[in-house]
Design a protein around this motif. Structure first.
Motif, mmCIF file in Angstrom:
data_model
loop_
_atom_site.group_PDB
_atom_site.id
_atom_site.type_symbol
_atom_site.label_atom_id
_atom_site.label_comp_id
_atom_site.label_asym_id
_atom_site.label_seq_id
_atom_site.Cartn_x
_atom_site.Cartn_y
_atom_site.Cartn_z
ATOM 1 N N PRO A 51 -0.630 10.018 6.655
ATOM 2 C CA PRO A 51 -1.558 8.881 6.536
ATOM 3 C C PRO A 51 -0.997 7.662 7.259
ATOM 4 O O PRO A 51 0.225 7.481 7.343
ATOM 5 N N PRO A 52 -1.878 6.833 7.800
ATOM 6 C CA PRO A 52 -1.384 5.635 8.496
ATOM 7 C C PRO A 52 -0.725 4.691 7.503
ATOM 8 O O PRO A 52 -1.030 4.713 6.305
ATOM 9 N N PRO A 53 0.188 3.853 7.920
ATOM 10 C CA PRO A 53 0.831 2.890 7.018
ATOM 11 C C PRO A 53 -0.191 1.897 6.468
ATOM 12 O O PRO A 53 -1.174 1.559 7.128
ATOM 13 N N ASN A 54 0.059 1.448 5.228
ATOM 14 C CA ASN A 54 -0.840 0.476 4.613
ATOM 15 C C ASN A 54 -0.792 -0.833 5.389
ATOM 16 O O ASN A 54 0.272 -1.310 5.779
ATOM 17 N N ARG A 55 -1.963 -1.419 5.595
ATOM 18 C CA ARG A 55 -2.061 -2.678 6.320
ATOM 19 C C ARG A 55 -2.462 -3.805 5.379
ATOM 20 O O ARG A 55 -3.190 -3.589 4.414
ATOM 21 N N ALA A 56 -1.960 -4.984 5.665
ATOM 22 C CA ALA A 56 -2.195 -6.132 4.789
ATOM 23 C C ALA A 56 -3.666 -6.544 4.812
ATOM 24 O O ALA A 56 -4.336 -6.444 5.844
ATOM 25 N N PRO A 57 -4.179 -7.047 3.685
ATOM 26 C CA PRO A 57 -5.556 -7.548 3.652
ATOM 27 C C PRO A 57 -5.651 -8.883 4.387
ATOM 28 O O PRO A 57 -4.628 -9.487 4.746
ATOM 29 N N ASP A 79 -10.078 -5.720 3.510
ATOM 30 C CA ASP A 79 -8.903 -4.865 3.507
ATOM 31 C C ASP A 79 -9.120 -3.794 4.574
ATOM 32 O O ASP A 79 -10.067 -3.000 4.468
ATOM 33 N N PRO A 80 -8.306 -3.731 5.633
ATOM 34 C CA PRO A 80 -8.516 -2.749 6.697
ATOM 35 C C PRO A 80 -8.405 -1.302 6.223
ATOM 36 O O PRO A 80 -8.868 -0.390 6.893
ATOM 37 N N ASP A 81 -7.804 -1.119 5.038
ATOM 38 C CA ASP A 81 -7.697 0.225 4.467
ATOM 39 C C ASP A 81 -8.776 0.506 3.430
ATOM 40 O O ASP A 81 -8.715 1.520 2.727
#
Length: 351
Positions: A51-57, A79-81
């Protein structure tokens, strides 16, 4: 020699490999001993991309002002995720945070404030956005109370000005028959009430007062504070009504609990009798160096053209926006307890 299944090979008892594409691969292992004998084993493996790394909101807000009130909207935060965001609002006046994607807040004092929105994603990453707003007091009086309600144990809410707070027991404070009442039950003491949320610096305030009994002993005192920070820090008009109906009017400052009399006027012509109504008027303006004025007259007579007492003062702790307050006090030699002071038609305006 292991076969990785995508055309690659590796050697050694342990091998690592990164596939270029997701899919199913056959991994085979061939082992050879010192005499050249061999054996093989294989296993099917399914590989998928991590899974891609979590990105900041990303926090975003918009604010609409209406007088001293604001409506804040943070629903455009993202939130980009695609995680569910948590919202925390700080309205910049020390009155605590709110949560939720939208929020409403009323300021006590006009001025410039920085509103902050912090959003947090499910993994704990945060982002903050801020917006500076200027809020102004609405047109009309800063406070107005006709006391046209019935309240026990306190004075409740005036038409304008916030919520009254009592300074003594609930039994001493009530609203009935069209007036706010303070009940003095003990000589040498007396209750009060104040509007802490007024948050005004420059005011002209009037109130109608009456005593249900003629003063005895050293008299009955009525107080009207145009700048009430707290009981130990305030400016006040102090009116002492004697048993003969004379009046003594003073302007006082209380700074850090220390009382200073700024000006005094004797009013032998007051000729007060129980249940007569009096008008108290007091003014306070300026910060750093406050100008004060006060007067009193009987209801139904003409308002005096000039202040009966005036003063200028720079006491520490009093050069700021504050509330207003009222109080009654029975002298230590009073013999007419219980005694009730009534307050009506409170009006606080700008200068």
């Amino acid at each position: 020699m292991p076969g990785i299944g995508d055309g690659s090979t590796a050697q050694g008892a342990l091998a690592t490999h990164d596939y270029q594409d997701e899919g199913q691969y056959t991994v085979s292992l061939t082992v050879t001993d010192n005499d050249g004998a061999t054996d093989s084993a294989s296993k099917e493996v399914d590989v998928s991309a991590p899974p891609p790394p979590n990105r900041a909101p990303q926090a975003a807000l918009s604010v609409v002002t209406d007088g001293l009130g604001v409506e804040a909207d943070g629903t455009t935060s993202t939130d980009p995720d695609d995680g569910a965001l948590e919202y925390s609002w700080d309205f910049g006046d020390g009155e605590g945070d709110q949560t939720g994607s939208t929020a409403q807040h009323n300021y006590a004092i006009a001025g410039e404030y920085t509103i902050g929105l912090t959003v947090t994603d499910p993994e704990g990453l945060v982002d903050t956005a801020t917006q500076v707003v200027n809020v102004t007091a609405p047109a009309g009086p800063l406070a107005h109370d006709s006391f046209s309600r019935t309240v026990s144990g306190n004075w409740g809410n005036p038409e304008t000005g916030g919520t009254w707070t009592r300074t003594s027991s609930a039994a001493s404070t009530m609203v009935s028959e069209g007036t706010g009442k303070l009940l003095g039950t003990v000589a040498g003491a007396g209750p009060g009430a104040y509007l802490p949320a007024l948050g005004a610096l420059d005011v002209v305030a009037t109130v109608t007062v009456a005593l249900d009994k003629q003063p005895t002993g050293g008299g009955t005192y009525l107080y009207f504070s145009p700048r009430y920070v707290n009981s130990a820090n305030q400016y006040q008009l102090k009116l002492r009504i004697t048993s003969s109906g004379d009046g003594v009017l003073q302007l006082c400052s209380i700074s850090g609990g220390v009382v200073s009399v700024l000006d005094t006027a004797n009013l032998p012509s007051l000729e007060y009798n129980a249940n007569e109504k009096l008008q108290l008027k007091v003014s306070a303006s300026g910060a750093g160096f406050t100008s004060l004025g006060a007067k009193v007259w009987k209801t139904g007579t003409s308002e005096p053209e000039t202040w009966a007492v005036t003063a200028s003062d720079s006491a520490a702790g009093l050069q700021e926006a504050a509330g207003i307050g009222v109080r009654m006090y029975l002298s230590g030699s009073s013999t007419n307890t219980p005694s009730t002071s009534s307050f009506d038609d409170l009006l606080v305006e700008g200068p």
